[in-house]
Each structure stands twice: as structure tokens, then as C-alpha cells.
Motif scaffolding. Sequence first.
Motif, short mmCIF file in Angstrom:
data_model
loop_
_atom_site.label_atom_id
_atom_site.label_comp_id
_atom_site.label_asym_id
_atom_site.label_seq_id
_atom_site.Cartn_x
_atom_site.Cartn_y
_atom_site.Cartn_z
N VAL A 1 0.82 -1.21 0.00
CA VAL A 1 0.00 0.00 0.00
C VAL A 1 0.86 1.26 0.00
O VAL A 1 0.53 2.25 -0.67
N VAL A 2 1.97 1.25 0.74
CA VAL A 2 2.77 2.47 0.88
C VAL A 2 3.89 2.58 -0.14
O VAL A 2 4.65 3.54 -0.13
N THR A 3 3.99 1.59 -1.05
CA THR A 3 5.02 1.67 -2.11
C THR A 3 4.40 1.48 -3.49
O THR A 3 4.84 0.62 -4.26
N PRO A 4 3.38 2.26 -3.84
CA PRO A 4 2.72 2.06 -5.14
C PRO A 4 3.66 2.29 -6.32
O PRO A 4 3.47 1.70 -7.39
N LEU A 5 4.68 3.12 -6.14
CA LEU A 5 5.61 3.36 -7.23
C LEU A 5 6.26 2.07 -7.69
O LEU A 5 6.43 1.83 -8.89
N PHE A 6 6.60 1.20 -6.73
CA PHE A 6 7.29 -0.04 -7.08
C PHE A 6 6.33 -1.17 -7.39
O PHE A 6 6.75 -2.22 -7.89
N GLN A 7 5.06 -1.00 -7.10
CA GLN A 7 4.09 -2.05 -7.41
C GLN A 7 3.68 -1.97 -8.89
O GLN A 7 3.80 -2.94 -9.62
N THR A 8 3.19 -0.80 -9.31
CA THR A 8 2.78 -0.65 -10.70
C THR A 8 3.26 0.67 -11.31
O THR A 8 3.25 0.81 -12.53
#
Length: 351
Positions: free
Chosen positions: A51-58
Motif C-alpha cells: 500500500v505504501v510503495t505504489p511506485l514499485f508495485q505498478t
Amino acid sequence: MSEIVLYVLPIFLLLMLAEWAWGRRRGHNTYGLADTLSSLSQGLLSQAVAVVTPLFQTGLYAAVHSRLALLPGTPWQGAVGALAAVVMYDFCDYWLHRTSHESALFWAAHAVHHQSEHFNLSTALRQESLYSVMGAPFFLPMALLGVPTAQYALAGIVVLFYQFWIHTEHIGRLGWLDRVLSTPSNHRVHHAVNPCYLDRNYGAIFVIWDRLFGSFTEETEPCVYGTVKPLASWNPLAAVGQFYAELWRRMRATPRWADKLRVPFKSPGWMPPGAAPSALPIEARLSQPRFDPPTARRARMAAVALFVLTAAATGVWLWFADDLGAAANLSAAAALATGLWGVGALLSRPA
């Protein structure tokens, strides 16, 4: 992604309960209360980090796709395109997974998934908090080929959910399927510390990658699960930081700067000059009893109650997380980590 997890989680929990009941009936119970709560705690932590790292998720993927995609649109439409995306994701995941066993820095992020000395469906939910952050670049070839971001995310969910059922000791060999797919037999090998099994069978769905690239081994002897150096703790934060602390110890133990800088990039077992081995000889490790110290009954009951409350609060948070700001999500993640630390502290109280 968080909402999908919330929908499927009750099914996973029912299957875990069924596996536990089956094991009890057959006289081969593969569950331990503290170990199961520890594994589920890591699963909750991984969702918090997502949840707190959306940049690295998508986010990184979407940025590359929007600017550099070579084949956007049509080739990825329909069932064939979706299947191709899953196969491509699985191939990329093979190399991320293999790197995570061959590079100490990547192993530090991945080791959490291997720390359980049990092997059951709850182990599948023992997801790594930093693995997706470290591994994001491995999937960028899919973005370059034009796989849409939504299709990439869906392929990731398919690959992740497939792996749930292969974490069990109650399904034996499956004939020709063992030669093509990642099955319980193949994946038991992957989680074992037996010398002949170490760093083998990386495939998430397809074990064909292992056969093609020389990393496949069949199950031939009983498996001993866990990591070469056991975690020996129920503290979820210690679990995440265990191997990072080990890398720091190794770097401090050697006087040469060249060796210090090599530590994160060598294999997880590499020891720089001057650093004493921290793991037991493998023979002693194989005969070592599982970490499961007795815990006071009231402490166990309190740990279960605190975990249920923490998990319920996490479920509510994940449902609304997309509508919250970064500060609120960071605060919720910190509260979750605190609650899970409390669960681990209760489980660590001696009887």
C-alpha cells in the motif's frame, strides 16, 4: 490488488483449516500455532508495504509502458494475450527468484518466505515485504513489449495465487505434472535446506524454466525446512531484518573496503576474509529440532486475540487504503507493525 486479496482470503483460511484438520486426522499435523501466526503476520506486513510503495508495485511499470512500449494494444487482447502475459510474468519471476537466491542483497528481501520450519498453506501467505520493491525492474521487459499495466497486474495475481496450493506436505508426486508445473513435490524441494535441494526449483507456475536453465531437482529424500541459519524468533520485524543484519555484520568483520563492498553482491553464503561463519554446519542443521519453545497458555490466547484484532483492523484499512492519503497509510502501516510486534512478543513469553 488489496480488495482482491480481501475477497480471496476467506477461501485461503478455509483451505488452511481443512489442511490442518486433515493432518490431525492422518496423524501428520504440519501446523504450529506460533509458526502459523508468524507466517500470517508476514503476509499482513507485505500488504502494508504494498500500500505504501505504489511506485514499485505498478508505478514504475506504467511509466515505462507509457513511454517505451514497442507493441502496445492489439497483441495483448483476448484470452491468448492474457495467457501470454501470465507465461511472460512467470518467466520474469523465475529470474527474479533465482537472483534472490544467488545475490545476498536480494536474498535479504526474500529470506522471510523461507524462514518457516513448517511447510503448509500458511507458508504460502508468508510473503516478503520488500521482495516486490526489489524485484520491480525484473518485469520491465513486459512493459517494453507492450503488456498493459492492468494485464501485468492481473498476471502477477494469477502467478501469486497459483503458488498457494503447492505449499503442502499432503499432496505427493503427480506424475507428468511434476515435469511441467511447479507442484507440491517440486516446491517442497525449493523450501528445504538439504544440501542436494538448496537453491533449486525456482519456477512459480512452470518448472520448465528450471529444466531449461539447469536448476531442477526431483524430491528424493525427506525435506528439512527453513533457512540454513534459522530465524529462531517470533518477532516479525526481526524476521524482515534478519539477513540485512547479517550482511552488516559481515561487512563490519572484514577490514578491506573491497570485500565490504562485495558482500551484498556475492552469494548469500559467501563470507569475506575475517568474518566467522554464523550458520551451523549443515549436518548439525539437518538434525536441529524445530524452533518452538513452550509458551504460557494465557500468552498464546492473548496472541491469538491480538492477531485477530490486528488482522480485522488491517482488513478495514486495506479496503479504504486507496482513498486515504500517504500520511494516513503510513500511520496505519506503523500501527499494523506495532500490533504484529505485540503478537510476536506474546508468543515469546516462556511457559
